[in-house]
Design a protein around this motif. Structure first.
Motif, mmCIF file in Angstrom:
data_model
loop_
_atom_site.group_PDB
_atom_site.id
_atom_site.type_symbol
_atom_site.label_atom_id
_atom_site.label_comp_id
_atom_site.label_asym_id
_atom_site.label_seq_id
_atom_site.Cartn_x
_atom_site.Cartn_y
_atom_site.Cartn_z
ATOM 1 N N ASP A 13 0.804 -1.222 0.000
ATOM 2 C CA ASP A 13 0.000 0.000 0.000
ATOM 3 C C ASP A 13 0.840 1.277 0.000
ATOM 4 N N LEU A 14 2.157 1.148 -0.056
ATOM 5 C CA LEU A 14 3.021 2.330 0.003
ATOM 6 C C LEU A 14 3.187 2.907 -1.409
ATOM 7 N N TYR A 15 2.104 3.482 -1.930
ATOM 8 C CA TYR A 15 2.105 4.002 -3.300
ATOM 9 C C TYR A 15 3.095 5.149 -3.475
ATOM 10 N N GLU A 16 3.518 5.756 -2.385
ATOM 11 C CA GLU A 16 4.518 6.824 -2.457
ATOM 12 C C GLU A 16 5.864 6.312 -2.966
ATOM 13 N N LEU A 17 6.049 4.981 -2.958
ATOM 14 C CA LEU A 17 7.301 4.387 -3.436
ATOM 15 C C LEU A 17 7.161 3.793 -4.825
ATOM 16 N N ASP A 18 6.070 4.094 -5.514
ATOM 17 C CA ASP A 18 5.823 3.552 -6.842
ATOM 18 C C ASP A 18 5.821 4.706 -7.849
ATOM 19 N N PHE A 19 6.989 4.993 -8.437
ATOM 20 C CA PHE A 19 7.084 6.112 -9.381
ATOM 21 C C PHE A 19 8.331 5.995 -10.238
ATOM 22 N N ILE A 20 8.281 6.627 -11.395
ATOM 23 C CA ILE A 20 9.445 6.855 -12.260
ATOM 24 C C ILE A 20 9.422 8.336 -12.589
ATOM 25 N N LEU A 21 10.461 9.066 -12.186
ATOM 26 C CA LEU A 21 10.450 10.521 -12.283
ATOM 27 C C LEU A 21 11.801 11.037 -12.752
ATOM 28 N N ARG A 22 11.799 11.819 -13.815
ATOM 29 C CA ARG A 22 13.030 12.472 -14.252
ATOM 30 C C ARG A 22 13.195 13.757 -13.449
ATOM 31 N N ASP A 23 14.346 13.885 -12.788
ATOM 32 C CA ASP A 23 14.610 15.017 -11.910
ATOM 33 C C ASP A 23 15.998 15.573 -12.244
ATOM 34 N N GLY A 24 16.025 16.584 -13.136
ATOM 35 C CA GLY A 24 17.311 17.146 -13.548
ATOM 36 C C GLY A 24 18.143 16.114 -14.287
ATOM 37 N N ASP A 25 19.348 15.854 -13.780
ATOM 38 C CA ASP A 25 20.251 14.913 -14.440
ATOM 39 C C ASP A 25 20.183 13.522 -13.825
ATOM 40 N N LYS A 26 19.068 13.210 -13.161
ATOM 41 C CA LYS A 26 18.882 11.878 -12.584
ATOM 42 C C LYS A 26 17.495 11.349 -12.926
ATOM 43 N N LEU A 27 17.397 10.038 -13.051
ATOM 44 C CA LEU A 27 16.096 9.379 -13.124
ATOM 45 C C LEU A 27 15.858 8.699 -11.790
ATOM 46 N N ARG A 28 14.745 9.045 -11.161
ATOM 47 C CA ARG A 28 14.402 8.499 -9.841
ATOM 48 C C ARG A 28 13.349 7.402 -10.008
ATOM 49 N N ILE A 29 13.600 6.267 -9.379
ATOM 50 C CA ILE A 29 12.692 5.121 -9.457
ATOM 51 C C ILE A 29 12.346 4.680 -8.046
ATOM 52 N N GLY A 30 11.067 4.675 -7.713
ATOM 53 C CA GLY A 30 10.632 4.222 -6.404
ATOM 54 C C GLY A 30 10.860 2.733 -6.233
ATOM 55 N N ALA A 31 11.169 2.322 -5.011
ATOM 56 C CA ALA A 31 11.513 0.927 -4.746
ATOM 57 C C ALA A 31 10.353 -0.026 -4.987
ATOM 58 N N LEU A 32 9.121 0.477 -4.943
ATOM 59 C CA LEU A 32 7.957 -0.376 -5.146
ATOM 60 C C LEU A 32 7.509 -0.417 -6.613
ATOM 61 N N THR A 33 8.290 0.154 -7.504
ATOM 62 C CA THR A 33 7.963 0.118 -8.927
ATOM 63 C C THR A 33 8.079 -1.314 -9.443
ATOM 64 N N ARG A 34 7.027 -1.782 -10.097
ATOM 65 C CA ARG A 34 6.965 -3.175 -10.562
ATOM 66 C C ARG A 34 7.836 -3.369 -11.808
ATOM 67 N N HIS A 35 8.270 -4.610 -12.002
ATOM 68 C CA HIS A 35 9.068 -4.933 -13.186
ATOM 69 C C HIS A 35 8.324 -4.582 -14.467
ATOM 70 N N THR A 36 7.034 -4.863 -14.512
ATOM 71 C CA THR A 36 6.248 -4.567 -15.712
ATOM 72 C C THR A 36 6.246 -3.074 -16.017
ATOM 73 N N THR A 37 6.162 -2.247 -14.990
ATOM 74 C CA THR A 37 6.185 -0.795 -15.185
ATOM 75 C C THR A 37 7.510 -0.357 -15.796
ATOM 76 N N LEU A 38 8.600 -0.920 -15.323
ATOM 77 C CA LEU A 38 9.916 -0.602 -15.868
ATOM 78 C C LEU A 38 10.028 -1.066 -17.320
ATOM 79 N N LEU A 39 9.506 -2.246 -17.590
ATOM 80 C CA LEU A 39 9.569 -2.800 -18.936
ATOM 81 C C LEU A 39 8.793 -1.954 -19.938
ATOM 82 N N GLU A 40 7.691 -1.368 -19.497
ATOM 83 C CA GLU A 40 6.806 -0.629 -20.408
ATOM 84 C C GLU A 40 7.069 0.874 -20.434
ATOM 85 N N SER A 41 8.014 1.368 -19.625
ATOM 86 C CA SER A 41 8.270 2.807 -19.526
ATOM 87 C C SER A 41 9.033 3.327 -20.746
#
Length: 292
Positions: free
Chosen positions: A57-85
């Protein structure tokens, strides 16, 4: 039938709540998200936690976000989300390469990047990916937040720098212009653990020479990246002779063990050949971004 030892279960409502539960229940508590590594170990009684803390239920850890010169990925991001991004595919094709050969759709739909990294299995693909991309791990605990390079995050097979009362919350990957990356894996059957795999990340200079590079191996007895690979590759023009030299270096650096997946000589051959392939692909992808 394999049945886990008795345990209690609680569902965390926030990162702060999860950390409080970890502190309250102590060393015999474990967090669970996808559970595809932890639950089989519990069924075999190789792991016997007294408490399972569900963090789904920790949806705050489910994200893919470009922030300046870094890409931030939440620890709860699913493999499928990464595959389809699309962002992942454009910036770090190595991630899509690896995700496409991780287990099967059932596992990819539930498993998370944080769970994979924290399991720290020597045959786990995303650890190699994050190593060659020079990713950072953001860890939260009672003392606050700290950031570690991936080289310090993994301390050995099934061991990480995450304390018992801490939580991996985020992975940050530096975005570098004129860069390309690739991952290749040999497996006995679709969805199996790797017999051997290799990943590479390459950054090209304006003149087309290699400005920086990293090579990593999976399931071949090597922690972190291939020592000396960056020095070998830096400042040189990409080419088959250079890739072959790097392949020989990777084969010499690894320390595979003979098992049901193959003998040592075969695995060293994989380290050599797969290193050549991923460097060839990574350089080609970097050149495409340079042209674009």
């Amino acid at each position: 039938m394999q049945i886990p030892a008795p345990f209690d279960y609680v569902r965390a409502t926030s990162v702060a709540n999860a950390l409080e539960l970890l502190s309250r229940h102590g060393a015999e508590s474990r967090v669970v998200a996808g559970g595809h590594s932890l639950l089989p170990m519990m069924k075999l009684r190789l792991s016997r936690p007294e408490w399972l803390i569900d963090i789904n239920d920790l949806y705050e850890l489910d994200f893919i976000l470009r922030d300046g010169d870094k890409l931030r990925i939440g620890a709860l991001t699913r493999h499928t989300t990464l595959l389809e991004s699309d962002d992942i595919a454009a910036l770090f094709p190595i991630v899509r390469d690896a995700e496409a050969v991780i287990a099967d759709p059932v596992v990819r739909n539930r498993g998370t990047i944080g769970g994979s990294l924290c399991q720290a299995d020597p045959a786990e693909d995303l650890s190699t990916v994050c190593d060659v991309l020079a990713a950072e791990a953001v860890i939260r605990g009672p003392a606050g937040e700290r950031t570690l390079p991936m080289a310090d995050f993994h301390r050995g097979p099934y061991e990480t720098a995450v304390g018992q009362d801490e939580l991996l919350c985020e992975v940050r990957i530096p975005i570098r212009p004129r860069s390309g990356s690739a991952y290749e894996k040999v497996e006995r059957r679709v969805g199996d653990w790797a017999v051997g795999a290799a990943g590479a990340s390459v950054t090209l200079a304006a003149d087309g020479t290699i400005a920086d590079a990293a090579v990593g191996l999976t399931a071949l007895g090597l922690d972190h990246t291939v020592a000396g690979a960056a020095e070998l590759l830096r400042g040189r023009q990409p080419g088959e002779e250079l890739f072959a030299e790097a392949g020989r270096l990777a084969a010499a650096a690894c320390d595979p063990v003979a098992d049901q997946r193959g003998p040592i000589d075969y695995k060293r051959h994989l380290a050599d050949e797969l290193t050549r392939r991923v460097l060839r692909q990574a350089c080609a992808r970097a050149a495409q971004t340079q042209e674009g």
